[in-house]
Design a protein around this motif. Structure first.
Motif, PDB file in Angstrom:
ATOM      1  N   ILE A  55     -81.356  59.158  48.858  1.00 59.09           N
ATOM      2  CA  ILE A  55     -80.619  59.730  47.564  1.00 59.09           C
ATOM      3  C   ILE A  55     -81.456  60.943  47.050  1.00 59.09           C
ATOM      4  N   LYS A 354     -73.391  55.833  44.879  1.00 59.82           N
ATOM      5  CA  LYS A 354     -72.835  56.794  44.542  1.00 59.82           C
ATOM      6  C   LYS A 354     -73.089  57.150  43.077  1.00 59.82           C
ATOM      7  N   GLN A 357     -76.446  58.740  43.144  1.00 57.08           N
ATOM      8  CA  GLN A 357     -76.373  59.992  43.233  1.00 57.08           C
ATOM      9  C   GLN A 357     -75.865  60.895  42.097  1.00 57.08           C
TER      10      GLN A 357
END
Length: 370
Positions: A55, A354, A357
């Protein structure tokens, strides 16, 4: 930025992997040994570290994979602590039934062989030169609040006769822990201290007052213990703190803004304050104007559910916070970890990453030095 807290950062805990959960079940039914379990645990930590590197996170944690609870395991290994199981019926919106807890029975001190130190060394080895190994431990007020002033067992069964001496000993525990982690190579340490959250709402304070606890004195004690815990800290070690309103299976325990504690919590010389701001339960940004030094890490991305936040909405929230603290002293993170206990929040691993991120993407668009 090469020193934490980073523009995009994280609180600490991550969802336990299915492999680790299965291994824990096998350990409990005695189909594998503790040694075999630890081997699996370390392999899963290795994988989670690599995922964080993919990431692009600058602060890497072990996901707290070595713990059952975010706070209990560290405190349970301190000298002088007595553990027991606490009835939690009706707490965390009814999602928790029992909780392993503790109180201070004998003289409290930090053991030189605390098992978390070896766990940190393993994390640091995995991080190498690619990232900073960040470790989280429960803050000193978690001992003082849950294990002393709000503990009926402490009142009945402790060898302490002086609260002042006990406060000094708790601070010494953290002074010694800081030095032990530093000697082990740690340069980014975080105190997770949700004890402050017990003072956020008027209703919670009233309930404590009815038990005979003077909340005005308690908040002063919290500040005193925290400041003393940070005495003699190494100059080249980043130490931050995190404060939220509880996090168990996506439920919460406390509510209310920071106004009651604003004159005290910000007195501690932390390098950064990770504060929960993902819901209206946290109130406005106004109290943060009392933070004169250190960075504020805005917990604007929720870890409690998987829907991704709108980037523009988060940017507007950051802009709003910058009215009270200059943008160069602000950072971004999820509001809490994703798995404060081994149960984890109601979110998938995919959505968890996610979210991390997203924190990075927003930060790199807001701050040029991200």
């Amino acid at each position: 930025m090469t020193k934490g807290p980073f523009r995009y950062d994280q609180v600490g805990s991550l969802l336990r992997t299915n492999t680790l959960k299965e291994a824990k079940k096998n350990l409990e039914n005695e189909s594998i040994s503790f040694e075999d379990y630890k081997k699996i645990e370390r392999e899963e930590i290795k994988k989670i570290v690599e995922k964080q590197k993919e990431i692009g996170l600058k602060a890497i944690t072990d996901g707290e994979f070595n713990r059952e609870y975010w706070h209990y395991d560290f405190i349970a290994h301190l000298n002088g602590i007595k553990t027991y199981v606490l009835d939690m019926q009706g707490k965390f919106q009814g999602t928790m039934n029992k909780l392993k807890s503790y109180y201070v029975k004998d003289t409290i001190s930090f053991p030189k062989d605390h098992p978390f130190l070896d766990d940190f060394k393993y994390l640091k080895e995995l991080c190498g030169d690619d990232a900073v190994a960040k470790i989280t431990i429960p803050g000193p007020n978690m001992i003082y609040y849950s294990g002393v002033v709000n503990s009926d067992l402490f009142k009945k069964d402790t060898n302490y006769t002086s609260i002042e001496k006990l406060k000094e000993d708790i601070a010494k525990v953290y002074q010694d822990a800081i030095q032990a982690y530093y000697d082990a190579g740690c340069r980014y340490l975080q105190f997770d201290d949700t004890a402050w959250g017990a003072l956020f709402s008027e209703g919670q304070r009233k309930a404590l007052e009815e038990k005979g606890i003077d909340t005005k004195n308690l908040v002063k004690d919290f500040a005193e213990i925290t400041v003393n815990s940070l005495k003699n800290r190494p100059d080249d070690m980043t130490i931050t703190t995190h404060c939220c309103r509880g996090n168990f299976k996506s439920s919460w325990l406390y509510e209310g803004d920071y106004s009651f504690v604003e004159d005290y919590i910000f007195k501690a010389p932390f390098d950064g304050f990770f504060l929960e701001y993902d819901t209206d339960r946290a109130g406005s940004f106004e109290p943060i104007k009392k933070l004169k030094e250190g960075k504020l890490v805005l917990g604007l991305i929720t870890s409690k559910e998987g829907t991704l936040e709108d980037k523009e909405v988060i940017k507007e929230r950051i802009k709003e916070a910058s009215k009270y603290i200059p943008l160069e002293r602000l950072c971004l993170s999820p509001q809490c970890g994703f798995s404060s206990t081994e149960d984890g929040n109601n979110i998938t691993e995919e959505d968890q990453f996610k979210k991390l991120q997203l924190v990075k993407e927003i930060a790199t668009e807001v701050w040029k030095d991200a």
